[in-house]
Design a protein around this motif. Sequence first.
Motif, PDB file in Angstrom:
ATOM      1  N   GLN A   1      -0.474  -6.773  -3.371  1.00 39.55           N
ATOM      2  CA  GLN A   1      -0.033  -6.128  -4.811  1.00 39.55           C
ATOM      3  C   GLN A   1       1.285  -6.797  -5.390  1.00 39.55           C
ATOM      4  O   GLN A   1       1.645  -6.995  -6.293  1.00 39.55           O
ATOM      5  CB  GLN A   1       0.169  -4.669  -4.844  1.00 39.55           C
TER       6      GLN A   1
ATOM      7  N   HIS B   1      -1.232  -6.859 -13.922  1.00 43.63           N
ATOM      8  CA  HIS B   1      -1.098  -5.758 -12.772  1.00 43.63           C
ATOM      9  C   HIS B   1      -2.555  -4.770 -12.700  1.00 43.63           C
ATOM     10  O   HIS B   1      -2.916  -4.372 -11.611  1.00 43.63           O
ATOM     11  CB  HIS B   1      -0.124  -4.861 -13.512  1.00 43.63           C
TER      12      HIS B   1
ATOM     13  N   PHE C   1      -5.731  -0.368  -0.789  1.00 41.44           N
ATOM     14  CA  PHE C   1      -4.174   0.107  -0.822  1.00 41.44           C
ATOM     15  C   PHE C   1      -4.337   0.902   0.570  1.00 41.44           C
ATOM     16  O   PHE C   1      -5.446   1.476   0.855  1.00 41.44           O
ATOM     17  CB  PHE C   1      -4.235   1.107  -2.085  1.00 41.44           C
TER      18      PHE C   1
ATOM     19  N   GLU D   1      -1.669   6.135  -3.579  1.00 38.20           N
ATOM     20  CA  GLU D   1      -1.130   4.729  -4.234  1.00 38.20           C
ATOM     21  C   GLU D   1      -1.853   3.968  -5.029  1.00 38.20           C
ATOM     22  O   GLU D   1      -1.490   3.525  -6.109  1.00 38.20           O
ATOM     23  CB  GLU D   1      -0.517   4.229  -3.102  1.00 38.20           C
ATOM     24  N   GLN D   2      -3.154   4.064  -4.841  1.00 36.91           N
ATOM     25  CA  GLN D   2      -3.967   3.285  -5.630  1.00 36.91           C
ATOM     26  C   GLN D   2      -4.074   4.115  -7.060  1.00 36.91           C
ATOM     27  O   GLN D   2      -4.156   3.341  -8.249  1.00 36.91           O
ATOM     28  CB  GLN D   2      -5.466   3.220  -5.060  1.00 36.91           C
TER      29      GLN D   2
ATOM     30  N   TRP E   1      -0.891   3.068  -8.906  1.00 33.44           N
ATOM     31  CA  TRP E   1      -0.836   1.744  -9.473  1.00 33.44           C
ATOM     32  C   TRP E   1      -1.677   1.418 -10.896  1.00 33.44           C
ATOM     33  O   TRP E   1      -1.272   0.823 -11.641  1.00 33.44           O
ATOM     34  CB  TRP E   1      -1.524   0.717  -8.514  1.00 33.44           C
TER      35      TRP E   1
ATOM     36  N   LEU F   1       5.646   0.615 -10.177  1.00 35.14           N
ATOM     37  CA  LEU F   1       4.864  -0.711  -9.803  1.00 35.14           C
ATOM     38  C   LEU F   1       5.754  -1.444  -8.750  1.00 35.14           C
ATOM     39  O   LEU F   1       5.222  -2.187  -7.789  1.00 35.14           O
ATOM     40  CB  LEU F   1       4.398  -1.409 -11.065  1.00 35.14           C
TER      41      LEU F   1
ATOM     42  N   LEU G   1       5.687   0.352  -5.366  1.00 34.98           N
ATOM     43  CA  LEU G   1       4.126  -0.156  -4.840  1.00 34.98           C
ATOM     44  C   LEU G   1       3.957  -1.622  -4.402  1.00 34.98           C
ATOM     45  O   LEU G   1       3.441  -1.812  -3.141  1.00 34.98           O
ATOM     46  CB  LEU G   1       3.250   0.219  -5.695  1.00 34.98           C
TER      47      LEU G   1
ATOM     48  N   THR H   1       3.171  -1.309  -0.069  1.00 34.84           N
ATOM     49  CA  THR H   1       1.793  -1.554   0.203  1.00 34.84           C
ATOM     50  C   THR H   1       1.608  -2.545   1.145  1.00 34.84           C
ATOM     51  O   THR H   1       0.428  -2.798   1.743  1.00 34.84           O
ATOM     52  CB  THR H   1       0.837  -1.793  -1.004  1.00 34.84           C
TER      53      THR H   1
END
Length: 488
Positions: A276, A394, A402, A407-408, A411, A460, A463, A467
């Motif tokens: 990411q 993105h 992830f 977290e996925q 995002w 973002l 993360l 990640t």
Amino acid sequence: MRLLLVFFCIFLYPVGVIQAAPLTNTTDTTTSNSFKAPSFTARTLWTIISSSVLTLFACIYSAIHANIPSPKDSSHRIILRRLGIMIMALIAPELIVTWAMRQWISARHVTRQFKKTGYPSIRPEQPEYNQFAEAPERRENRVFRLLFIVLAKAVSSALAFLCRFPGALANSVKRLVKAHFSERPEDYTWTQTHSFFVLMGGFMLYVDEKPYHTLQPGQLIELIREGCIDIPTLTAKQIHDKSKGNAISKGLIILQVTWFIMQLITRAIYHLETTQLEAGTLAFAVLDLLTYAVWWNKPLDVQCPHPVYWKSTELRIDNHIKNPDPHERDELAPLGILVSVFGPILELIGWFAIPTSRKLRVPTFDGSIKLGYSDRTVLQLAALLMATIFGGIHCMAWFFAFPTYQEQVLWRMSAVAITCTPWLSVLTSLLLIVLDPQYAVVFSLYALYIILYVAARAILLVLMFTTLRNLPPDAYKAVSWTSLVPHL
């Protein structure tokens, strides 16, 4: 600082190539397209972070060509202002691209106008500077033509640099040697570099040996015609001498950004996992190429303007140089304290003329040069397009691995937010034109959009690094030949 960074990276480059040992792969495996699979090298977490952070640093620091500071600004204030621009570039890089594009469009107008005046021998019978009138029937054609020129310039500059860098380096050395052993007459023709220089506050009017006001292009022409100042005899070579960057230093940054994009493309071709952090950095890198393309002729990190001295004893300076009255225009008065947030953005894209002081320094997001309808349309469409591209990249990480499902989801929601928020603001503006609500409702909606966008960008950015704690095995593989391409 940039020179030390370049030499440091040149020193580390052969070390990195030597340490990139190929992974054991003795089988003749082939891909689904029946060609031999390449050899892979192992990369570490530090390699992933360092290459991404270096590219990110090039995008938010080295690519920014700030305006000239005031002669009275302290070094502390200059650093704080630069830090603020870097934060803006980190949160909203499309705003930096819009700033660069506005200066590029303005510089084209200024260059044409000075050439019409016959600079350096300015003719008094020429029309005023700010007459940018255009025929209505040509507006639509100019919109698409300018937009195509801007986008094509970014792609062509990157490709041309990769193809011509060895020859350009040899030609630069050849020109330096030739210039050292030969004499040439000074060329005072007004160029695009001059236009960028005056737009960034390059000409400072001095009265009684003290800095009085930063001259805008129209003011410079007017004072020369009235005989209030001498014609500034400044060549493009002398302006570049003030710059802290040249074609080679800028080219090396473009080389790093281009390499980063290229190695991510190879990872996608060979179905290797991409982090990411790399996806987010790719979004910055794409916009950075366009920024460098339109700012190629703009001097970098100039700290002192060129002095122009007032010599008239009969004319009053107040009749020629006037600072705007903050109470003349009240379009943004209902914003209150939010003027400092909304004002520069609205002025930048040509929606309002903000009464900002330009006495000793040109504001960062300066909108003093009035643009025609087609130019404003191009600028607004380009800003919308850049925001969509930035958010869309993105969204490419939609199906990336992830560490957790939460977290996925974060995002994906944040990527959709930064992609759709610019479009929502445009649709809202069209709807508000029809409804004509109160100012409080209008700016409450836009404040909500800005809060949503900033929050999504912050998520973002967090993360991108969190990640990295749990990466799949394929993320530590790299195509071996990409390490042989010179990069920082």
